[in-house]
Write a protein that holds these residues in place. Structure first.
Motif, PDB file in Angstrom:
ATOM      1  N   GLY A 168       2.541  14.668   4.646  1.00 39.69           N
ATOM      2  CA  GLY A 168       1.567  15.718   4.293  1.00 39.69           C
ATOM      3  C   GLY A 168       2.259  16.928   3.694  1.00 39.69           C
ATOM      4  N   THR A 182       2.102  18.327   0.755  1.00 39.42           N
ATOM      5  CA  THR A 182       1.361  19.227  -0.144  1.00 39.42           C
ATOM      6  C   THR A 182       0.372  20.112   0.605  1.00 39.42           C
ATOM      7  N   GLY A 183       0.262  19.928   1.918  1.00 32.97           N
ATOM      8  CA  GLY A 183      -0.683  20.733   2.693  1.00 32.97           C
ATOM      9  C   GLY A 183      -0.109  22.088   3.070  1.00 32.97           C
ATOM     10  N   SER A 184      -0.902  22.828   3.794  1.00 34.01           N
ATOM     11  CA  SER A 184      -0.499  24.166   4.202  1.00 34.01           C
ATOM     12  C   SER A 184       0.756  24.117   5.084  1.00 34.01           C
ATOM     13  N   ILE A 185       0.763  23.227   6.084  1.00 29.86           N
ATOM     14  CA  ILE A 185       1.945  23.100   6.950  1.00 29.86           C
ATOM     15  C   ILE A 185       3.111  22.495   6.175  1.00 29.86           C
ATOM     16  N   PHE A 222      -1.550  12.988  -0.468  1.00 23.07           N
ATOM     17  CA  PHE A 222      -2.750  12.174  -0.635  1.00 23.07           C
ATOM     18  C   PHE A 222      -3.449  12.494  -1.956  1.00 23.07           C
ATOM     19  N   ALA A 247       2.291  18.722  14.028  1.00 24.07           N
ATOM     20  CA  ALA A 247       1.213  19.623  13.598  1.00 24.07           C
ATOM     21  C   ALA A 247      -0.117  18.872  13.691  1.00 24.07           C
ATOM     22  N   LYS A 260      -2.570  17.513  15.219  1.00 20.65           N
ATOM     23  CA  LYS A 260      -3.066  17.459  16.604  1.00 20.65           C
ATOM     24  C   LYS A 260      -4.048  16.325  16.824  1.00 20.65           C
ATOM     25  N   GLU A 261      -4.793  15.944  15.747  1.00 27.57           N
ATOM     26  CA  GLU A 261      -5.790  14.877  15.906  1.00 27.57           C
ATOM     27  C   GLU A 261      -5.135  13.577  16.390  1.00 27.57           C
ATOM     28  N   ASP A 271       1.929  23.407  16.418  1.00 33.12           N
ATOM     29  CA  ASP A 271       0.724  24.214  16.567  1.00 33.12           C
ATOM     30  C   ASP A 271       1.156  25.528  17.227  1.00 33.12           C
ATOM     31  N   GLY A 281      -5.432  24.624   5.864  1.00 35.99           N
ATOM     32  CA  GLY A 281      -6.240  23.617   5.181  1.00 35.99           C
ATOM     33  C   GLY A 281      -7.715  23.783   5.558  1.00 35.99           C
TER      34      GLY A 281
HETATM   35  P1  NAD Z   1      -4.042  20.497   4.602  1.00 29.49           P
HETATM   36  O1  NAD Z   1      -5.391  19.982   4.318  1.00 29.49           O
HETATM   37  O2  NAD Z   1      -3.580  21.743   3.942  1.00 29.49           O
HETATM   38  O3  NAD Z   1      -2.954  19.351   4.274  1.00 29.49           O
HETATM   39  C1  NAD Z   1      -3.124  18.041   4.704  1.00 29.49           C
HETATM   40  C2  NAD Z   1      -2.022  17.137   4.160  1.00 29.49           C
HETATM   41  O4  NAD Z   1      -2.344  15.797   4.549  1.00 29.49           O
HETATM   42  C3  NAD Z   1      -1.910  17.130   2.640  1.00 29.49           C
HETATM   43  O5  NAD Z   1      -0.571  16.963   2.266  1.00 29.49           O
HETATM   44  C4  NAD Z   1      -2.736  15.891   2.209  1.00 29.49           C
HETATM   45  O6  NAD Z   1      -2.295  15.339   1.005  1.00 29.49           O
HETATM   46  C5  NAD Z   1      -2.483  14.965   3.386  1.00 29.49           C
HETATM   47  N1  NAD Z   1      -3.618  14.055   3.629  1.00 29.49           N
HETATM   48  C6  NAD Z   1      -4.930  14.374   3.712  1.00 29.49           C
HETATM   49  N2  NAD Z   1      -5.683  13.293   3.947  1.00 29.49           N
HETATM   50  C7  NAD Z   1      -4.826  12.242   4.020  1.00 29.49           C
HETATM   51  C8  NAD Z   1      -5.000  10.839   4.218  1.00 29.49           C
HETATM   52  N3  NAD Z   1      -6.207  10.286   4.397  1.00 29.49           N
HETATM   53  N4  NAD Z   1      -3.888  10.058   4.229  1.00 29.49           N
HETATM   54  C9  NAD Z   1      -2.661  10.581   4.033  1.00 29.49           C
HETATM   55  N5  NAD Z   1      -2.441  11.909   3.844  1.00 29.49           N
HETATM   56  C10 NAD Z   1      -3.510  12.719   3.837  1.00 29.49           C
HETATM   57  O7  NAD Z   1      -3.932  20.632   6.195  1.00 29.49           O
HETATM   58  P2  NAD Z   1      -3.003  21.626   7.047  1.00 29.49           P
HETATM   59  O8  NAD Z   1      -3.704  22.906   7.268  1.00 29.49           O
HETATM   60  O9  NAD Z   1      -1.617  21.621   6.500  1.00 29.49           O
HETATM   61  O10 NAD Z   1      -3.020  20.869   8.458  1.00 29.49           O
HETATM   62  C11 NAD Z   1      -2.281  19.692   8.687  1.00 29.49           C
HETATM   63  C12 NAD Z   1      -2.303  19.374  10.175  1.00 29.49           C
HETATM   64  O11 NAD Z   1      -1.657  20.442  10.876  1.00 29.49           O
HETATM   65  C13 NAD Z   1      -3.716  19.288  10.755  1.00 29.49           C
HETATM   66  O12 NAD Z   1      -3.750  18.320  11.749  1.00 29.49           O
HETATM   67  C14 NAD Z   1      -3.932  20.669  11.375  1.00 29.49           C
HETATM   68  O13 NAD Z   1      -4.819  20.646  12.473  1.00 29.49           O
HETATM   69  C15 NAD Z   1      -2.525  21.011  11.844  1.00 29.49           C
HETATM   70  N6  NAD Z   1      -2.253  22.446  11.946  1.00 29.49           N
HETATM   71  C16 NAD Z   1      -2.352  23.217  10.841  1.00 29.49           C
HETATM   72  C17 NAD Z   1      -2.103  24.598  10.942  1.00 29.49           C
HETATM   73  C18 NAD Z   1      -2.148  25.497   9.726  1.00 29.49           C
HETATM   74  O14 NAD Z   1      -1.854  26.674   9.841  1.00 29.49           O
HETATM   75  N7  NAD Z   1      -2.502  25.008   8.555  1.00 29.49           N
HETATM   76  C19 NAD Z   1      -1.791  25.146  12.182  1.00 29.49           C
HETATM   77  C20 NAD Z   1      -1.702  24.310  13.280  1.00 29.49           C
HETATM   78  C21 NAD Z   1      -1.932  22.962  13.153  1.00 29.49           C
END
Ligand code: NAD
Ligand code: MG
Length: 398
Positions: free
Chosen positions: A9, A11-14, A37, A124, A126-127, A151, A215
């Motif tokens: 993951g 490209t996501g926020s974390i 993704f 990160a 948590k699900e 987290d 995200g």
């Molecule tokens: P986000 O939506 O910004 O990023 C999600 C990442 O997962 C992306 O890289 C995306 O390409 C990938 N992804 C999405 N769906 C997918 C799939 N079906 N198969 C494979 N890859 C997939 O999310 P985020 O905010 O970075 O959060 C990621 C995890 O971290 C979550 O479980 C969230 O609860 C947890 N978290 C996030 C934060 C935060 O500050 N953003 C804080 C604590 C916990």
């Protein structure tokens, strides 16, 4: 010797915050593999600056990515696809550290694969733990994996617990002088909304978190307080503590990231500016410390820290999660699956904000709970719960 990091993951926020921390310490860490993704442009930029050996993308994006790699002279990067690819990089022999930062149930099997391969796993996602709690924790013990919370609340709790806490016997009871965990919640963007106002809030408003940039899915979860519900379950598993020893405290400034109380009257807290680079750096380097560009907390600027109880009538998600944890078995899986479907429908304007918890409650009542004996049963139940939730949404309309 540098440590080799796999980011699920990226490209996501974390994922991006992780890359930000790693970039500041090239002498200590190399990026071995990344997954994405969607947002292939961003993935390409990541590849240009971090030069991983592997990337993992969905199969239908692989060809396009390969062509773009050719144009940019990145042919040396190997492209793997889908869940098999994610698992392959998560358990790869050359990987030392796995950042589990995929959102939702999609991260479960890759995260579990990393745990079973005995990696240092920065959690990160948590699900994944909510769905598979006992199995994931058991696998970590069996395979000597170090499962460290990213987290912010759980990282704060971990920092405030006795150092040998994670290694001590898992009894479900507070131990080593600990009496209670106080899990802080910002309260989200609608903390002061009335129930009537909540009916009409939009995805855009829900995704505008007052303190954190995250995200979309977790932003909506923060707004319903389901995020805190998932975090309650996450805390119970990580710290082997039964849910009635965990109190949720609404703290709108998000400066204290959670607290641990002790039998002698002490309360220890971890504080800092709300920036995920801090818990990410902590989990990367623990028990050492790694410098980040997060500015030190200026208490003269903060001046006020406020606390209140969560409003369980306005935000029923927290109690639903608590009940699911009490019920045990597959209930947290059902809760999580229904929530993922209801949040996605809300983001697509297919149901209202206040319908999210109703859909979750309906699904919990209509999907059979049983013992979460193995991953297959968990995944099957996840699928059934998604169908029940989707039917409920379709039958009600907006
Ligand atoms: P986000 O939506 O910004 O990023 C999600 C990442 O997962 C992306 O890289 C995306 O390409 C990938 N992804 C999405 N769906 C997918 C799939 N079906 N198969 C494979 N890859 C997939 O999310 P985020 O905010 O970075 O959060 C990621 C995890 O971290 C979550 O479980 C969230 O609860 C947890 N978290 C996030 C934060 C935060 O500050 N953003 C804080 C604590 C916990
Ligand atoms: Mg959190």
């Amino acid at each position: 010797m540098t440590q080799s990091v796999c980011i699920l993951g990226a490209t996501g926020s974390i994922g991006k915050s992780t890359l930000r921390v790693l970039q500041q310490h090239p002498e200590q860490y190399t990026v071995f593999a990344v997954s994405a993704f969607n947002r292939m442009d961003e993935l390409l930029e990541i590849c240009k600056s971090h030069h991983p050996k592997f990337v993992v993308v969905p199969k239908d994006k692989a060809l396009e990515l390969q062509q773009r790699f050719q144009q940019d002279n990145l042919n040396h990067i190997e492209i793997l696809t889908d869940e098999a690819g994610l698992i392959a990089i998560a358990e790869h022999a050359e990987v030392d550290i796995v950042m589990a930062a995929i959102v939702g149930a999609a991260g479960l099997l890759p995260t579990l694969a990393a745990v079973k391969a005995g990696k240092r796993v920065l959690l990160a996602n948590k699900e994944a733990l909510v769905m598979s709690g006992d199995i994931m924790m058991q696998a970590a013990r069996e395979h000597n994996a170090l499962l460290l919370p990213v987290d912010s609340e759980h990282n704060a709790i971990f920092q405030s617990l006795p150092t040998n806490y994670l290694q001590s016997e898992r009894t479900g009871q507070p131990k080593l002088g600990v009496s209670r965990i106080l899990l802080t919640a910002s309260g989200g963007p609608f903390l002061n909304h009335s129930i009537e106002q909540l009916h009409d809030v939009t995805p855009q408003q829900a995704c505008k978190h007052p303190n954190w940039s995250m995200g979309q899915k977790i932003s909506v979860d923060s707004a319903t307080l389901m995020n805190k519900g998932l975090e309650l379950i996450e805390a119970c598993h990580l710290f082997s503590i039964s849910e009635h020893f965990v109190t949720v405290v609404v703290h709108p400034q998000s400066i204290i990231h959670s607290l641990v109380q002790y039998v002698d009257g002490s309360t220890l807290a971890q504080m800092g500016n709300p920036d995920m680079c801090t818990p990410i750096a902590h989990a990367l380097a623990w028990p050492e410390r790694l410098a980040t560009d997060v500015p030190a907390l200026d208490l003269f600027e903060v001046t006020q820290l406020n606390f209140q109880s969560p409003d369980n009538v306005k935000f029923p998600a927290l109690n639903l999660a608590r009940q699911a944890m009490q019920a045990g078995g597959l209930a947290p899986t059902i809760l999580n699956a229904a929530n993922e479907i209801a949040v996605e429908a809300f983001l697509q304007h297919k149901n209202r904000f206040t319908d999210i918890t109703q859909v979750v409650e309906h699904t919990l009542q209509n999907v059979h709970n049983a013992k979460a004996e193995n991953i297959d049963i968990i995944l099957q139940t996840d699928m059934i719960a998604r169908q029940v939730a989707a039917q409920r949404i379709a039958s009600r309309g907006v």
